[in-house]
Design a protein around this motif. Structure first.
Motif, short mmCIF file in Angstrom:
data_model
loop_
_atom_site.label_atom_id
_atom_site.label_comp_id
_atom_site.label_asym_id
_atom_site.label_seq_id
_atom_site.Cartn_x
_atom_site.Cartn_y
_atom_site.Cartn_z
N ILE A 11 -13.28 -0.16 9.07
CA ILE A 11 -13.05 1.18 8.52
C ILE A 11 -11.83 1.13 7.62
N LYS A 12 -11.98 1.57 6.38
CA LYS A 12 -10.84 1.60 5.47
C LYS A 12 -10.38 3.05 5.33
N VAL A 13 -9.10 3.26 5.59
CA VAL A 13 -8.55 4.61 5.54
C VAL A 13 -7.61 4.72 4.34
N GLY A 14 -7.90 5.66 3.45
CA GLY A 14 -7.12 5.82 2.22
C GLY A 14 -5.83 6.59 2.45
N SER A 15 -4.85 6.35 1.56
CA SER A 15 -3.52 6.99 1.68
C SER A 15 -3.60 8.51 1.70
N SER A 16 -4.50 9.07 0.87
CA SER A 16 -4.50 10.54 0.72
C SER A 16 -4.91 11.23 2.02
N THR A 51 -5.82 -0.06 6.73
CA THR A 51 -5.19 1.21 6.42
C THR A 51 -4.26 1.13 5.21
N SER A 52 -4.28 2.16 4.42
CA SER A 52 -3.28 2.35 3.37
C SER A 52 -2.27 3.35 3.91
N GLY A 53 -1.38 3.79 3.07
CA GLY A 53 -0.45 4.84 3.49
C GLY A 53 0.99 4.40 3.60
N GLY A 54 1.23 3.09 3.59
CA GLY A 54 2.60 2.59 3.74
C GLY A 54 3.52 3.10 2.63
N VAL A 55 3.03 3.00 1.39
CA VAL A 55 3.86 3.41 0.26
C VAL A 55 4.05 4.93 0.29
N ALA A 56 2.94 5.65 0.46
CA ALA A 56 3.00 7.12 0.44
C ALA A 56 3.97 7.65 1.49
N ALA A 77 9.86 1.25 -0.40
CA ALA A 77 9.18 2.40 0.21
C ALA A 77 8.26 1.93 1.34
N VAL A 78 7.48 0.90 1.05
CA VAL A 78 6.50 0.47 2.06
C VAL A 78 7.18 -0.14 3.28
N ALA A 79 8.34 -0.76 3.06
CA ALA A 79 9.08 -1.34 4.20
C ALA A 79 9.44 -0.23 5.20
N ILE A 133 -4.89 -3.30 9.81
CA ILE A 133 -4.51 -4.24 8.75
C ILE A 133 -4.03 -3.49 7.50
N ASN A 134 -3.01 -4.00 6.87
CA ASN A 134 -2.60 -3.50 5.55
C ASN A 134 -2.18 -4.71 4.73
N GLU A 135 -2.10 -4.54 3.43
CA GLU A 135 -1.56 -5.62 2.61
C GLU A 135 -0.06 -5.70 2.86
N ASN A 136 0.47 -6.91 2.83
CA ASN A 136 1.92 -7.06 3.01
C ASN A 136 2.61 -6.80 1.67
N ASP A 137 2.75 -5.52 1.35
CA ASP A 137 3.26 -5.14 0.02
C ASP A 137 4.72 -5.52 -0.19
N VAL A 138 5.46 -5.73 0.89
CA VAL A 138 6.88 -6.07 0.72
C VAL A 138 7.03 -7.44 0.07
N TYR A 146 -3.56 -7.59 -3.96
CA TYR A 146 -4.77 -6.78 -4.02
C TYR A 146 -4.45 -5.47 -4.72
N GLY A 147 -3.33 -4.85 -4.29
CA GLY A 147 -2.95 -3.58 -4.91
C GLY A 147 -3.72 -2.43 -4.33
N ASP A 148 -5.00 -2.60 -4.14
CA ASP A 148 -5.78 -1.54 -3.49
C ASP A 148 -6.35 -2.12 -2.21
N ASN A 149 -6.52 -1.27 -1.23
CA ASN A 149 -7.05 -1.77 0.04
C ASN A 149 -8.58 -1.74 0.10
N ASP A 150 -9.21 -1.29 -0.97
CA ASP A 150 -10.68 -1.29 -0.98
C ASP A 150 -11.19 -2.73 -0.94
N VAL A 209 -2.62 9.76 -4.99
CA VAL A 209 -1.87 9.24 -3.84
C VAL A 209 -2.15 7.75 -3.64
N GLY A 210 -3.40 7.36 -3.58
CA GLY A 210 -3.76 5.96 -3.35
C GLY A 210 -3.77 5.18 -4.65
N THR A 211 -4.25 3.95 -4.56
CA THR A 211 -4.21 3.07 -5.72
C THR A 211 -5.60 2.88 -6.33
N GLY A 212 -6.60 2.70 -5.48
CA GLY A 212 -7.93 2.36 -6.00
C GLY A 212 -8.69 3.59 -6.45
N1 GLU Z 1 -1.13 -1.09 0.64
C1 GLU Z 1 -0.85 0.20 0.09
C2 GLU Z 1 -0.12 1.09 1.08
O1 GLU Z 1 -0.07 0.85 2.25
C3 GLU Z 1 -2.09 0.97 -0.28
C4 GLU Z 1 -2.95 0.46 -1.35
C5 GLU Z 1 -4.08 1.46 -1.64
O2 GLU Z 1 -3.78 2.60 -1.97
O3 GLU Z 1 -5.25 1.09 -1.46
O4 GLU Z 1 0.39 2.11 0.72
#
Ligand code: GLU
Length: 367
Positions: A11-16, A51-56, A77-79, A133-138, A146-150, A209-212
């Motif tokens: 399941i992929k959960v978007g930032s918004s 999951t996204s949302g770290g940056v937001a 921000a994501v840290a 799981i999230n991308e290790n944006d730091v 990836y930039g987007d979690n899609d 809010v999100g990237t993709g």
């Molecule tokens: N990895 C980014 C975050 O946690 C989200 C990327 C995206 O918006 O798909 O904020």
């Protein structure tokens, strides 16, 4: 949609969906998602979350509530936000156990890293821990991420042989044209083949809010369906989104895969990759392989070539090639355990690795 026919769902959960207008976590929504996941897991379906949302959620910490962030601002921000995010998940999913996995593109694209991440995820799942799981944006760089979690979620689905990927987003699927701009656009409920025409339906990103945007979701659907995993894109903003989805209350687009994860892997084994070595087996083992067994060290008599764990090798009997498969061990280690019983291999290798030289799921009989 019959969710119980699926074994493993990503399941992929978007930032918004996860952050509210003030850049804070939307805890009631997350709790409702957790309740849905618990319900599915009780019925025997395995669930993995990307999951996204770290940056937001971290913007507030660096005083940048809106606007484009520079790379170092995004990393800062994501840290901070990743902690908020995981705290939110921990609270929402309790008493179920969750784990945080932060991965970079290298972890999914380099074979050694890939195998390690996959083994770690499988071990968590086996122990009933839900991987988040999230991308290790730091540490991800601007050029290589990836930039987007899609797309990340699709690679995770592929890596874990999932049979369904659900992308919860702020749009309820694919439209023939951008629905924000064209009144005559129509919702597309099912896609059987991702043709150029389907790709062209995806406009530019609309969420702020999100990237993709829809483009990265179509990319994700392509990766997933090629790997034997169906992909659903839907609007997840209401509470209990999974429940609503499997009770037919949500509009969605389903990208249907024409294959299964196992068939997709086997196709890849026979087509794409270059064999890096050979393992010779005796007549008894050749017979056993043809009957669907894995290749055990006891049945192997010789090995040649230079290969690593996960590389493609040819399996030969005294009469010639009989199969191809992905080796569970490097050439060096295979040499050490040739002809030995599986029970003897941990003492020889100094660790307990896979019992077989090649698992039957990673092997195709070629003659
Ligand atoms: N990895 C980014 C975050 O946690 C989200 C990327 C995206 O918006 O798909 O904020």
């Amino acid at each position: 949609m019959d969710f119980l026919s699926f074994n493993r769902i990503v399941i992929k959960v978007g930032s918004s969906l996860l952050s509210n207008k003030n850049g804070q976590i939307n805890q009631p929504w997350l709790k409702s998602l957790a309740d849905d996941v618990t319900e599915l897991r009780k019925k025997g379906v395995e669930v993995i979350i990307v999951t996204s949302g770290g940056v937001a959620l971290g913007r507030g910490y660096i005083n940048r509530p809106t606007g484009e962030l520079r790379l170092e601002e995004k990393q800062a921000a994501v840290a901070c936000g990743q902690l908020e995010l995981m705290q939110g998940y921990k609270n929402a999913f309790a008493p179920d156990n969750i784990a945080q996995i932060l991965i970079t593109i290298q972890d999914t694209e380099r074979r050694r890293n890939y195998l390690n991440v996959r083994n770690a995820l499988e071990t968590l799942i086996k122990n009933h821990v839900i991987p988040i799981i999230n991308e290790n944006d730091v540490v991800a760089t601007a050029e290589l991420n990836y930039g987007d979690n899609d797309r990340l979620s699709a690679r995770v689905a592929q890596m874990l042989d999932a049979d369904l990927l659900v992308i919860f987003s702020d749009v309820d699927g694919l439209y023939t044209k951008n629905p924000m701009k064209h009144e005559d656009s129509e919702h597309v409920p099912e896609v059987h083949k991702i043709s150029k025409a389907v790709e062209n339906m995806a406009g530019k990103p609309t969420s702020n809010v999100g990237t993709g945007g829809m483009q990265t979701k179509i990319e994700a659907a392509k990766i997933a369906t090629a790997a034997g995993c169906h992909c659903v894109i839907t609007q997840g903003a209401g509470e209990n989104p999974l429940h609503a989805l499997y009770n037919g209350k949500l509009k969605y687009t389903k990208f249907i895969s024409q294959t299964t994860p196992l068939t997709a892997r086997k196709q890849w084994i026979v087509s794409g990759v270059k064999p890096m070595g050979e393992i010779i087996v005796d007549k008894g083992a050749a017979e056993a392989l043809k009957n669907g067994s894995s290749l055990l060290p006891a049945g192997a008599t010789a090995v040649s070539g230079k290969f690593e764990r996960g590389d493609l090798v040819i399996i030969k009997s005294p009469e010639g090639e009989i199969a191809r498969g992905l080796s569970s061990h490097s050439a060096e280690n295979t040499k050490l355990i040739l002809g030995k019983k599986s029970s003897e291999t941990p003492a020889i290798l100094g660790y307990s690795g896979r019992d077989e030289l090649i698992h039957r799921d990673n092997m195709v009989i070629t003659s």
